[in-house]
Design an enzyme around this catalytic site. Structure first.
Site, short mmCIF file in Angstrom:
data_model
loop_
_atom_site.label_atom_id
_atom_site.label_comp_id
_atom_site.label_asym_id
_atom_site.label_seq_id
_atom_site.Cartn_x
_atom_site.Cartn_y
_atom_site.Cartn_z
N ASP A 93 1.00 -0.80 0.33
CA ASP A 93 0.09 0.54 -0.29
C ASP A 93 1.04 0.73 0.06
O ASP A 93 1.58 1.46 -0.93
CB ASP A 93 -1.15 -0.07 1.27
CG ASP A 93 -1.81 0.95 0.87
OD1 ASP A 93 -2.59 0.62 0.43
OD2 ASP A 93 -2.08 1.94 1.83
N HIS A 128 -6.63 -6.71 -0.32
CA HIS A 128 -6.20 -5.51 -0.37
C HIS A 128 -5.03 -6.10 0.46
O HIS A 128 -3.52 -5.76 0.36
CB HIS A 128 -6.58 -4.53 -0.43
CG HIS A 128 -5.57 -3.61 -0.36
ND1 HIS A 128 -4.33 -2.79 -0.72
CD2 HIS A 128 -5.26 -2.36 1.33
CE1 HIS A 128 -4.08 -1.75 -0.78
NE2 HIS A 128 -4.37 -1.42 0.97
#
Length: 292
Positions: free
Chosen positions: A104, A271
């Site tokens: 991320d 994610h």
């Protein structure tokens, strides 16, 4: 969550960075993303440390690292500033050259580090992202809906800060339970750590400044580097149920526009793939780190 690791705080000149380190072997730096801390690596760091010297650090503004001023141009939270912090951390620990694994926002720091400090980064893994400039130049309704927070967080101080302050822990849970995953994926100890930090208004403000920098000064840096390609081997890893994995872009093809040597691995995850699929994530990272 990091038994056998030593905790350190290192002054980089621009910030004080909190980190844990342990193990022996070739050094590898682990960088977390939003809205997390270095605790996200707790399921893979001990195993990596069996054959590597592992450093897991909090980005400036996150976790227990310091929260320096952003400045009027938000450059205090640019990926360039964050990358320089982490290079200084590794040098302080005696590592002039090292591999980097980022997830991320930490993956965006990793990408910038490979451009700004190519002599330091031996190889890099970027988890569940596409390059920042690519994202901003390929926004459609699907992406804007999924990445709505990118556009909320960049609003002028203190609009997003005030909105999130109404129920910060509830909002944190919503973030962790979206983008292809569920909240129950996360270990209770890790969730407690994320809650502890996200409850701090100064930490939340620093996170907003990270995103404000991403939409301003970071784009200036990226535009200045258009045409430059990372030369170190790069692993792009993503979750097939996350925003990257369900989008129209081929992640490997996109990264090959930005790096000379790209490999790709897709996992059946959302994610937060390292916490959703720790064994598969560890296996992919070990193969990459030990290849060559």
């Amino acid at each position: 969550m990091f038994d056998g690791f030593e905790r350190v705080r290192i002054d980089t000149g621009g910030a004080t960075i909190n980190a844990v380190h342990g193990g022996t072997g070739p050094p590898v730096l682990l960088l977390h993303g939003f809205p997390q801390t270095s605790a996200m690596w707790h399921r893979v760091a001990p195993a990596l440390a069996q054959r590597h010297t592992v450093v897991a650090a909090d980005l400036r503004g996150y976790g227990d690292s310091s929260r320096p001023p952003a400045g009027d141009d938000h450059a205090g939270y640019s990926f360039r500033a964050m990358a320089a912090d982490q290079v200084a951390v590794m040098r302080s620990l005696g590592h002039e050259r090292f591999a980097v694994v980022g997830h991320d926002r930490g993956a965006r720091v990793t990408h910038r580090m490979a451009l700004d400090a190519p002599d330091a980064v031996t190889r890099l893994a970027v988890l569940d992202i596409l390059p920042t400039l690519h994202v901003y130049t390929h926004v459609d309704r699907r992406l804007a809906t999924a990445y709505y927070h990118w556009f909320l967080f960049i609003q002028p101080y203190d609009l997003p800060e005030r909105l999130i302050a109404g129920d910060p822990v509830g909002y944190l849970h919503r973030l962790l339970g979206t983008w292809g995953g569920v909240l129950d994926t996360f270990a209770p100890g890790a969730v407690a750590e994320y809650e502890r930090v996200f409850a701090d208004p100064d930490a939340r403000h620093a996170m907003m400044e990270d995103y404000r920098a991403g939409a301003s000064v970071d784009l200036e840096h990226d535009r200045a580097d258009v045409g430059r390609r990372v030369q170190a081997p790069l692993l792009a890893m993503w979750g097939t149920r996350g925003v990257v994995g369900t989008g129209p872009d081929n992640p490997v093809a996109v990264w090959r526009e930005h790096a000379a040597d790209v490999r790709g691995v897709a996992l059946d995850a959302g994610h937060f793939l390292v916490e959703e699929r720790p064994e598969e994530s560890l296996a992919a990272l070990e193969r990459f780190l030990e290849d060559g």
